[in-house]
Design an enzyme around this catalytic site. Structure first.
Site, PDB file in Angstrom:
ATOM      1  N   ALA A  17      17.186 126.327  30.995  1.00  0.00           N
ATOM      2  CA  ALA A  17      16.112 126.311  29.778  1.00  0.00           C
ATOM      3  C   ALA A  17      16.206 125.973  28.669  1.00  0.00           C
ATOM      4  O   ALA A  17      17.663 126.283  28.487  1.00  0.00           O
ATOM      5  CB  ALA A  17      15.832 127.407  29.917  1.00  0.00           C
ATOM      6  N   GLY A  70      18.358 127.220  34.681  1.00  0.00           N
ATOM      7  CA  GLY A  70      17.703 125.955  35.050  1.00  0.00           C
ATOM      8  C   GLY A  70      18.459 124.538  35.856  1.00  0.00           C
ATOM      9  O   GLY A  70      17.792 124.571  36.981  1.00  0.00           O
ATOM     10  N   GLU A 107      20.311 125.354  38.779  1.00  0.00           N
ATOM     11  CA  GLU A 107      19.227 125.929  40.112  1.00  0.00           C
ATOM     12  C   GLU A 107      18.296 124.753  40.362  1.00  0.00           C
ATOM     13  O   GLU A 107      18.357 124.984  42.003  1.00  0.00           O
ATOM     14  CB  GLU A 107      18.487 127.078  39.225  1.00  0.00           C
ATOM     15  CG  GLU A 107      19.299 129.276  39.112  1.00  0.00           C
ATOM     16  CD  GLU A 107      18.324 129.420  38.576  1.00  0.00           C
ATOM     17  OE1 GLU A 107      18.112 128.700  37.054  1.00  0.00           O
ATOM     18  OE2 GLU A 107      17.298 130.460  38.955  1.00  0.00           O
ATOM     19  N   GLU A 129      23.252 133.218  32.231  1.00  0.00           N
ATOM     20  CA  GLU A 129      22.040 133.588  31.366  1.00  0.00           C
ATOM     21  C   GLU A 129      22.176 135.124  30.634  1.00  0.00           C
ATOM     22  O   GLU A 129      22.038 135.620  29.671  1.00  0.00           O
ATOM     23  CB  GLU A 129      21.072 133.741  32.569  1.00  0.00           C
ATOM     24  CG  GLU A 129      20.328 132.740  32.816  1.00  0.00           C
ATOM     25  CD  GLU A 129      20.622 131.643  34.120  1.00  0.00           C
ATOM     26  OE1 GLU A 129      21.819 131.353  33.417  1.00  0.00           O
ATOM     27  OE2 GLU A 129      20.094 130.849  33.664  1.00  0.00           O
TER      28      GLU A 129
HETATM   29  N1  COA Z   1      18.578 124.910  24.862  1.00  0.00           N
HETATM   30  C1  COA Z   1      18.401 124.723  23.808  1.00  0.00           C
HETATM   31  N2  COA Z   1      18.971 123.525  23.364  1.00  0.00           N
HETATM   32  C2  COA Z   1      20.558 123.336  24.177  1.00  0.00           C
HETATM   33  C3  COA Z   1      21.049 124.130  25.154  1.00  0.00           C
HETATM   34  C4  COA Z   1      19.864 124.590  25.605  1.00  0.00           C
HETATM   35  N3  COA Z   1      20.148 125.222  26.739  1.00  0.00           N
HETATM   36  N4  COA Z   1      21.881 123.601  25.742  1.00  0.00           N
HETATM   37  C5  COA Z   1      22.447 122.471  24.636  1.00  0.00           C
HETATM   38  N5  COA Z   1      21.414 122.742  23.536  1.00  0.00           N
HETATM   39  C6  COA Z   1      21.761 121.744  22.898  1.00  0.00           C
HETATM   40  C7  COA Z   1      22.448 122.334  21.384  1.00  0.00           C
HETATM   41  O1  COA Z   1      21.698 123.162  20.488  1.00  0.00           O
HETATM   42  C8  COA Z   1      22.849 121.239  20.419  1.00  0.00           C
HETATM   43  O2  COA Z   1      21.479 121.249  19.579  1.00  0.00           O
HETATM   44  P1  COA Z   1      22.414 120.470  17.870  1.00  0.00           P
HETATM   45  O3  COA Z   1      23.210 119.355  17.884  1.00  0.00           O
HETATM   46  O4  COA Z   1      21.163 120.554  17.559  1.00  0.00           O
HETATM   47  O5  COA Z   1      22.865 121.407  17.154  1.00  0.00           O
HETATM   48  C9  COA Z   1      22.892 120.126  21.516  1.00  0.00           C
HETATM   49  O6  COA Z   1      21.920 120.428  22.582  1.00  0.00           O
HETATM   50  C10 COA Z   1      24.107 119.952  21.545  1.00  0.00           C
HETATM   51  O7  COA Z   1      24.563 120.603  22.606  1.00  0.00           O
HETATM   52  P2  COA Z   1      26.277 121.338  21.893  1.00  0.00           P
HETATM   53  O8  COA Z   1      26.201 122.983  22.130  1.00  0.00           O
HETATM   54  O9  COA Z   1      26.824 121.244  20.667  1.00  0.00           O
HETATM   55  O10 COA Z   1      27.667 120.553  22.877  1.00  0.00           O
HETATM   56  P3  COA Z   1      28.593 121.535  23.398  1.00  0.00           P
HETATM   57  O11 COA Z   1      29.347 120.555  24.064  1.00  0.00           O
HETATM   58  O12 COA Z   1      29.734 122.234  22.647  1.00  0.00           O
HETATM   59  O13 COA Z   1      27.872 122.760  24.540  1.00  0.00           O
HETATM   60  C11 COA Z   1      27.466 123.588  26.079  1.00  0.00           C
HETATM   61  C12 COA Z   1      27.635 122.350  25.652  1.00  0.00           C
HETATM   62  C13 COA Z   1      26.823 123.271  27.508  1.00  0.00           C
HETATM   63  C14 COA Z   1      28.439 124.254  26.888  1.00  0.00           C
HETATM   64  C15 COA Z   1      26.495 124.262  25.072  1.00  0.00           C
HETATM   65  O14 COA Z   1      25.327 124.143  25.023  1.00  0.00           O
HETATM   66  C16 COA Z   1      25.455 125.297  26.267  1.00  0.00           C
HETATM   67  O15 COA Z   1      26.280 126.913  26.134  1.00  0.00           O
HETATM   68  N6  COA Z   1      24.402 125.374  25.884  1.00  0.00           N
HETATM   69  C17 COA Z   1      23.963 125.847  26.384  1.00  0.00           C
HETATM   70  C18 COA Z   1      23.801 126.994  27.982  1.00  0.00           C
HETATM   71  C19 COA Z   1      23.175 128.125  28.171  1.00  0.00           C
HETATM   72  O16 COA Z   1      23.010 129.056  28.438  1.00  0.00           O
HETATM   73  N7  COA Z   1      21.518 127.173  29.730  1.00  0.00           N
HETATM   74  C20 COA Z   1      21.179 128.359  29.800  1.00  0.00           C
HETATM   75  C21 COA Z   1      20.013 129.033  28.898  1.00  0.00           C
HETATM   76  S1  COA Z   1      18.947 129.747  29.950  1.00  0.00           S
END
Ligand code: COA
Length: 259
Positions: A65, A110, A113, A133
């Site tokens: 999400a 999500g 999921e 989450e």
């Molecule tokens: N919601 C909003 N933005 C997200 C996102 C999410 N779930 N997942 C990634 N992004 C955004 C990041 O904020 C970043 O934006 P920015 O460039 O403006 O800073 C961009 O996508 C790239 O992500 P980044 O974190 O820089 O890449 P990474 O390779 O270092 O890490 C992940 C990748 C997937 C490990 C990390 O982005 C992450 O942990 N995301 C959240 C996953 C999560 O918790 N999902 C469940 C949500 S309820």
């Protein structure tokens, strides 16, 4: 026509891309609404699609999400968003056509999921799956706490949900979530190859198989076996079955019409 997804219509194959690559395809309400509308269109038969592939643009399938949304959301908005998401997962499961998830990178929250609601998951070797989450002091709200333990058992599901740790494609394969691992960047091609095999078969048989397996898993074995008996009898009377048998006898490829 859509802002957050892309629909590509091939010959009887619909490929839907999550397309917010700057956000690793994180899902907001617009994504859910657009995906829902797209699935309704596919179900209506407008594109003649008999197989659907879901995949992501860029380096993620879907990273969950859109967390930015949560900053200002009220509880009512959050609950509406969760309902919308859950509805889309159910729509994927109930879509008559088979849905293949081609996971090219992160499938988190999500996004995982969504993949769990699909019929087959194919993953590139660099794909990562997880339900992180709890790291945000939240829980999977799109069926993760329910679908995952039914698929991999409660011990593995609890470990993944409690810790938020990610698993790679190989571990997902061992857990029987993923049926095929490809080289990086090849998940979509592998999904298209599988789609071709499915498209060569009788579409009524494929649709009924999806329904029988999904509904049968919710029923007792005796009830599910009687569904199977009815379904096979129904197919036996179909035009396509006559064509399938005749084509076999004539040593030629069948021309199925979905009747
Ligand atoms: N919601 C909003 N933005 C997200 C996102 C999410 N779930 N997942 C990634 N992004 C955004 C990041 O904020 C970043 O934006 P920015 O460039 O403006 O800073 C961009 O996508 C790239 O992500 P980044 O974190 O820089 O890449 P990474 O390779 O270092 O890490 C992940 C990748 C997937 C490990 C990390 O982005 C992450 O942990 N995301 C959240 C996953 C999560 O918790 N999902 C469940 C949500 S309820």
């Amino acid at each position: 026509m859509y802002e957050t997804i892309r629909l590509e219509s091939h010959d009887r194959l619909a490929i839907v891309y999550f397309s917010r690559p700057d956000k690793l395809n994180a899902m907001n309400a617009t994504v859910f609404r657009e995906l829902s509308a797209c699935l309704r269109r596919i179900e209506s038969g407008e594109d003649l699609a008999e197989v659907v592939i879901l995949t992501g643009d860029g380096r993620a399938f879907v990273a969950g999400a859109d967390i930015d949304n949560y900053v200002t959301m009220t509880l009512a908005e959050f609950s509406a968003f969760q309902r919308l998401g859950r509805g889309v997962m159910e729509q994927i499961e109930r879509l008559p056509q088979p849905v293949i998830a081609a996971v090219n990178g992160y499938a988190l929250g999500g996004g995982f999921e969504i993949a769990l609601a699909c019929d087959v998951i194919i993953a590139a070797e660099n794909a990562k799956f997880g339900l992180p989450e709890a790291k945000l002091a939240l829980l999977p709200g799109g069926g993760g706490t329910q679908r995952l333990p039914r698929l991999v058992g409660p011990y593995v599901a609890k470990r993944l949900i409690f810790s938020g740790e990610l698993i790679d494609a190989r571990r997902a394969y061992e857990l029987k979530l993923v049926t095929e691992i490809t080289a990086p960047g090849e998940a979509l091609n592998a999904a298209m190859t599988l789609a071709e095999k499915i498209l060569a078969n009788g579409p009524l048989a494929v649709r009924l198989a999806k329904r029988l397996i999904n509904e049968g898993l919710e029923a007792s074995l005796a009830t599910a076996l009687s569904f199977e008996m009815d379904a096979t009898a129904h197919l036996f009377m179909s035009e396509d079955k006559a064509e399938g048998i005749q084509a076999f006898k004539d040593k030629r490829p069948p021309q199925f019409k979905g009747r």
